[in-house]
Design an enzyme around this catalytic site. Structure first.
Site, mmCIF file in Angstrom:
data_model
loop_
_atom_site.group_PDB
_atom_site.id
_atom_site.type_symbol
_atom_site.label_atom_id
_atom_site.label_comp_id
_atom_site.label_asym_id
_atom_site.label_seq_id
_atom_site.Cartn_x
_atom_site.Cartn_y
_atom_site.Cartn_z
ATOM 1 N N ASP A 145 53.425 2.604 -16.563
ATOM 2 C CA ASP A 145 53.251 4.017 -16.918
ATOM 3 C C ASP A 145 54.409 4.894 -16.455
ATOM 4 O O ASP A 145 54.319 6.121 -16.542
ATOM 5 C CB ASP A 145 51.942 4.559 -16.326
ATOM 6 C CG ASP A 145 52.001 4.690 -14.812
ATOM 7 O OD1 ASP A 145 51.721 5.784 -14.292
ATOM 8 O OD2 ASP A 145 52.340 3.689 -14.138
ATOM 9 N N ASP A 183 52.226 -3.035 -14.016
ATOM 10 C CA ASP A 183 52.347 -2.122 -12.899
ATOM 11 C C ASP A 183 50.936 -1.915 -12.337
ATOM 12 O O ASP A 183 49.938 -2.252 -12.989
ATOM 13 C CB ASP A 183 52.966 -0.806 -13.388
ATOM 14 C CG ASP A 183 53.042 0.240 -12.293
ATOM 15 O OD1 ASP A 183 53.527 -0.078 -11.193
ATOM 16 O OD2 ASP A 183 52.612 1.376 -12.538
ATOM 17 N N ASP A 191 49.566 1.165 -9.856
ATOM 18 C CA ASP A 191 49.085 2.552 -9.865
ATOM 19 C C ASP A 191 49.380 3.209 -11.211
ATOM 20 O O ASP A 191 50.524 3.226 -11.672
ATOM 21 C CB ASP A 191 49.777 3.355 -8.760
ATOM 22 C CG ASP A 191 49.475 2.831 -7.370
ATOM 23 O OD1 ASP A 191 48.755 3.506 -6.628
ATOM 24 O OD2 ASP A 191 49.973 1.743 -7.030
#
Length: 223
Positions: free
Chosen positions: A174, A15, A17
């Site tokens: 996250d 991922d 960000d």
């Protein structure tokens, strides 16, 4: 959650960000710019950081409060995206240890790439600011396909491009949607617990294969 050393993966997908790049401050300051145009008070870093992975819509809901639907949210979203595009890497940087981890993957000849829900017009500009991404094999954005995470299709698309098997690929993210997408794709999934992991469920309930606290831990799983 680690039980044993894993087989060296064919590839690792990340991922963006909250996993590779710490974009929270630039996103939060963009939110505060939008709020200033409405004469509304700014949101603190402590408030907006956990919401940074939820994009413009999530941040605007945070800043506008419970009456957010009374605003022209689509108009504010356009203002948000325009301002963010022009200030996309003022404060953004790799999380501690992440650039070194990517360098290690290059050293071990492990292909890696990015799968994000960020729209391509932002992803493409952001990644050009950091030379490390020249080694990324594939960058899949939120609008590359007709679906996005938690649908596994973007991850499978990346694997197909990289010519690797999903079962031999790891996904690091996250957000719960990252882990859901990776699990549905049949990958080994890792929670990047240094990121913006706020969710209704604690990370221990995301059904990830592993939870890691620092990027450099990733290498230790196969080296």
């Amino acid at each position: 959650m680690r039980e044993k050393t894993l087989t060296k993966p064919q590839g690792i997908l990340f991922d963006l960000d909250g996993t590779l790049l710490d974009t929270a401050q630039d996103l939060g300051e963009t939110l505060n710019y939008v709020l200033s145009t409405l004469n509304k008070p700014p949101v603190s870093y402590q408030q907006y950081r956990p919401v940074a992975s939820h994009g413009a819509a999530g941040l605007l809901k945070l800043g506008l409060g419970e009456n957010w639907q009374s605003y022209d949210v689509e108009k504010l979203r356009r203002i948000f995206l325009d301002y963010y595009l022009n200030n996309i890497s003022v404060h953004t940087e790799f999380f501690d240890g992440m650039a070194e981890t990517l360098s290690q993957l290059n050293y071990y000849n492990i292909a890696w790439g990015v799968v994000t829900n960020k729209p391509a017009f932002l992803t493409d500009v952001l990644l050009t600011q950091y030379p490390e991404f020249r080694h990324s094999q594939i960058n899949v954005s939120g609008d590359t396909l007709k679906v996005r995470k938690p649908d596994p299709a973007p991850l499978l698309h990346a694997c197909q491009h990289m010519q690797i098997n999903a079962e031999q690929c790891w996904y690091v993210g996250d957000a719960h949607r990252d882990i859901e997408a990776g699990n549905r794709a049949g990958m080994q999934t890792f929670v990047a617990n240094w990121g913006y992991t706020q969710d209704e469920r604690p990370v221990s309930q995301w059904q990830a294969n592993h939870i890691i606290e620092h990027p450099c831990e990733l290498i230790s799983y196969f080296s």
